[in-house]
Structures are given as C-alpha cells and as structure tokens.
Design an enzyme around this catalytic site. Structure first.
Site, short mmCIF file in Angstrom:
data_model
loop_
_atom_site.label_atom_id
_atom_site.label_comp_id
_atom_site.label_asym_id
_atom_site.label_seq_id
_atom_site.Cartn_x
_atom_site.Cartn_y
_atom_site.Cartn_z
N HIS A 1 -14.13 -12.81 11.13
CA HIS A 1 -12.92 -12.26 11.47
C HIS A 1 -12.88 -12.04 13.12
O HIS A 1 -11.84 -12.28 13.90
CB HIS A 1 -12.07 -11.00 10.89
N HIS B 1 20.71 32.05 4.39
CA HIS B 1 20.40 31.07 3.30
C HIS B 1 20.85 31.54 2.03
O HIS B 1 21.65 31.13 0.80
CB HIS B 1 18.94 30.90 2.81
N ASP C 1 -8.06 -11.53 -0.42
CA ASP C 1 -7.52 -12.20 1.00
C ASP C 1 -6.50 -13.02 0.58
O ASP C 1 -5.50 -13.07 1.36
CB ASP C 1 -8.41 -12.71 1.89
N GLN D 1 -16.33 -11.62 6.27
CA GLN D 1 -15.64 -10.48 6.80
C GLN D 1 -16.06 -10.59 8.42
O GLN D 1 -15.28 -10.37 9.31
CB GLN D 1 -15.92 -9.09 6.59
N GLU E 1 -12.21 -0.45 3.82
CA GLU E 1 -11.11 -1.34 3.76
C GLU E 1 -11.11 -2.24 2.43
O GLU E 1 -10.37 -2.13 1.19
CB GLU E 1 -10.63 -1.86 4.97
N HIS E 2 -12.37 -2.63 2.26
CA HIS E 2 -12.55 -3.60 1.25
C HIS E 2 -13.94 -2.96 0.56
O HIS E 2 -14.97 -2.85 1.62
CB HIS E 2 -12.94 -5.03 1.74
#
Length: 448
Positions: free
Chosen positions: A264, A424, A365, A261, A331-332
């Site tokens: 990235h 109403h 992924d 990771q 996220e992961h």
C-alpha cells in the site's frame, strides 16, 4: 525485518508495552498547519480554488469540478466485465452484512406514564472520499457508500482526485463503482481540498455534515481541522497488519499477507507476533522470493517492511502474544494459531480480526462482507471501523405525564440543589405551584 525480543521478562502493562512496539511516524499536527491555507482558500474561493489546486497537485486544469453524468455512464459501460462482476459481488456481500446493522426505534417504559424512546436518524448529507494516489480504490467507494445507504442517508456525494491521464476525471473504475452504487454526485477533488469542499460547500457542491473515507496525511489533517464543523469517521493513518502466529502457521501464508499490506505505502506497517523463532526464520526466508515476484518493490514494499513501523516480535507463548496484539491495537489482525477461533475470541483490541489460514486480510479488503475502513495507529483500542452506526444519530425522546413527573420531582429537586443549580429544581416546582399532591415527600430547602 527488525526483531523485537520480548521473551523472558514479564511484559509491562498498558502504555509501557505499547511504547515497545513498532509504529509509523505520522504527525498529523505538523500537517495541520500546511492544510490550513488550503482549507481557507476553498472556503473563500470555492470552485475556483478547487480548480487551481487540481492544477497544482494533480497537473490538470479542470473545466468543472463536478463529474458529468455521462462520464459515469461511460465508465460503467467500458468497465471490464470481470471487474464489474467482482465489484457487484463485493457490493452484494457488503450490503448483506451492513443491512443487519440497522438500528430500530425502541421505547423503554421507565415508570407508568414515563417513557424514553430512542430513535435513530441518519445524518442529512455525507461526503465520501476515495483515494486516488499510489493506487485506485473502488473498494473504498463500496465500503463508504454501502453503510451510508443502509443507514438511510438521504444525500451523499463522493470525491476522488482528478487524474491527468483521464482528462481530469477521477479514475474510471472509481466512476464505474459509483454508477453501480447509484451515486450520481461525484467530484474531481482530492486530499484536503475535497474535505474542505464538503465542510464549507462551494458553488457546485452543497456542504455536508459528515466526511468519511481513508486518505493520506493531508486528508487526516483536514479532517482534524474541521472537527466540530463536520463529523468524521477517523483520522486514518498508514495501513497496518499484525499477525499472531504459532508453529502451526504456514510461513508462506504469513509472508504473503505481510507483503500484501506493505504494497500500500512505504509507511505501511507489517508486524508478526510469534512464540516460534523457527516460524520467524521461515517467514523471513519466504519474504525474499515473494517480494522479488511482485510489483511496487522499491517504492513501497521494501521501505515498509524495513521501516521502524514493521517488525517480528518474539514472545514466550500465545498468551503473551495476546497481550502484545491487544496493546498494539492493529487495524487488521490475523490469528494463525492452533484453535484460532478461541484465540480470536479473546482479542479485545483490533479493527477487524481474521481467523485462521483461510481468512486473509485481502478477503476483508474486497469480498468478506466486512468493512475495510478501520481504525489505525492504535485507535482500535477505543474506536470501531466504519458501519451503519457511523451514519446514525441516536435521539432520546422523553415523554412523562404529570403524575409520572410528580412521582420523581423530589429527587430532581434534591439533585439540582446538590449540584447548586436551584433553577433546575425550580423548573420542576413551577409545574406544581399550589398543587396539593406535591405535599407528599416534597422537602423544600430552608430559605426557599
């Protein structure tokens, strides 16, 4: 990697615990003002602005923003056969999973003569974004396009940055992925300009009702700028991995996953949560040779692992570790503990959970069948990853007969009066003027 020691004392709850955990600096608000003039230029100047910004940001002067159909066909024809086979398998698996997410129309008979039907309607047109900065992401084309296709979106287009080395076209692997998926409307536009193109529409690109896909801070800022005008999936921040591990875990696996990771982006977050100081030491020992043997060391991996967003967090036990990863909302999230499936089942906050030693994030992924467009920055505490549902709208269809309305009319009138919204109630009463059946149980408020 930095260490955060949370052993010994009782863990705080909620935001107080989140504040103790590492997180990347990602100020979308500051970026918002910088993308505003870009978005407005695309609004007012259309394709001309897109061409000018491609020259400014990507270093190439485009003749046209739209990618010719022949370029898509050529990219697929010239694609490495092994890459093609891998993309096709990724598409197959992703489609299998997302096809099961389809929603069906359902009718609830509330009372005799009164029903509510929920039907699911796809958005009319969606703009998909595939990044093309530090890396090329044909996998993101798949992860965005497949759920949209399975949702039945009738019109979709994809944008990816112009690449100088490819004559102003997006990366050929991106184009080939589009061709495999049957996406024939592709644009060479990147960052905020791509989002603005989809939001406003230009001479060559009709406007879209929704924009999805990961990107850098400028993409996130543009999505925020247009929120309300278009639907978005999320304001994606830097990628994150958290690993909850005990002394049964293999330190070589964990080190490899943290590095995977970190490669990235220098802002990528890698967090290990463990109750084993020995494992923490072993992972750190493994990092050095594995980093030395890979690419992107100085510009991505080392800054990411040494940044404030990454750390090894020591806890008293796996129970405490669960509290930490739930507060972090990764996220992961990898679970590498004894009885990993049972531990994973107790996690409440994560974009995607990877169970045991044979389900690394890299699998998700590309080829697990799951979606890799996931919430970042702790948003997994309240949001989901991209799915078929992201592209569908649920519409309620209310169908009542006269008798069914009459049976509940007095409750509607009562609640309308309680909320001081007499019109109403009057909208119901108007349907029964002079009707004897309304005498039963109907109490007209005094003075009405």
């Amino acid at each position: 990697m930095a260490r955060i020691d949370l052993r010994g004392d009782a863990l705080p709850e909620g935001p107080a615990l989140r504040d103790l955990l590492p997180r990347a600096d990602f100020d979308v608000s500051a970026a918002l003002e910088k993308v505003r003039p870009i978005c407005e230029a695309v609004h007012h100047r259309g394709d001309a602005a897109l061409i000018d910004y491609a020259e400014k940001f990507d270093g190439v002067r485009l003749e046209s923003v739209r990618v010719p159909a022949q370029a898509l066909a050529d990219a697929l024809e010239q694609l490495d056969p092994d890459v093609r086979a891998a993309l096709e398998e990724s598409i197959r698996r992703t489609r299998l999973v997302h096809r099961e997410q389809r929603r069906t129309t359902h009718t609830t008979q509330v009372v005799p003569g009164g029903s509510v039907t929920e039907k699911w309607v796809p958005v009319d047109r969606v703009g998909l974004y595939a990044p093309g900065g530090r890396s090329v992401y044909p996998s993101s084309v798949i992860m965005n396009a497949v759920p949209a296709q399975e949702a039945g979106v009738p019109s979709m287009a994809l944008a990816s940055p112009a690449q100088k080395e490819f004559g102003g076209l997006p990366h050929p692997t991106i184009l080939a992925a589009c061709a495999l998926l049957g996406i024939d409307e592709v644009y060479a536009a990147g960052g905020a300009t791509a989002v603005a193109m989809f939001a406003h529409g230009t001479e060559s690109c009709p406007a879209a009702g929704m924009v999805t896909g990961p990107g850098n801070i400028w993409v996130a800022a543009a999505k925020r700028y247009f929120t309300g005008r278009i639907g978005i999936d999320a304001e994606a921040g830097p990628t994150e991995i958290a690993v909850l591990a005990d002394d049964t875990a293999d330190p070589a696996h964990i080190a490899a996953d943290l590095i995977s990771q970190a490669e990235h982006d220098p802002l990528a977050a890698a967090v290990l949560v463990t109750d084993s100081p020995a494992l923490a030491d072993a992972v750190e020992k493994e990092l050095e040779p594995q980093i030395a043997a890979t690419k992107h060391i100085g510009d991505r991996i080392v800054p990411a692992l040494s940044g404030r967003q990454s750390a090894i967090v020591l806890v008293d036990d796996v129970e405490a570790g669960l509290k930490v990863v739930d507060a972090y909302g990764a996220e992961h999230l990898e679970i590498q503990t004894a009885d990993a499936a049972a531990v994973a089942d107790r996690v409440r906050n994560a974009g995607a959970i990877f169970v045991g030693p044979w389900a690394p994030v890299s699998l998700g992924d590309y080829a697990a069948g799951s979606n890799h467009v996931l919430p970042t920055g702790g948003c997994a505490c309240h949001s989901s990853g991209l799915s078929v549902q992201s592209f569908l709208r649920g519409i309620h269809i209310v169908d009542y007969t006269k008798d069914a309305l009459a049976d509940v009319a007095h409750h509607v009138v009562t609640l309308a009066e309680a909320e001081d919204l007499p019109a109403h109630g009057a909208a119901v009463k108007a349907r029964f003027v002079g009707d004897e059946q309304m005498s039963r149980g109907w109490k007209v408020p005094e003075g009405k």
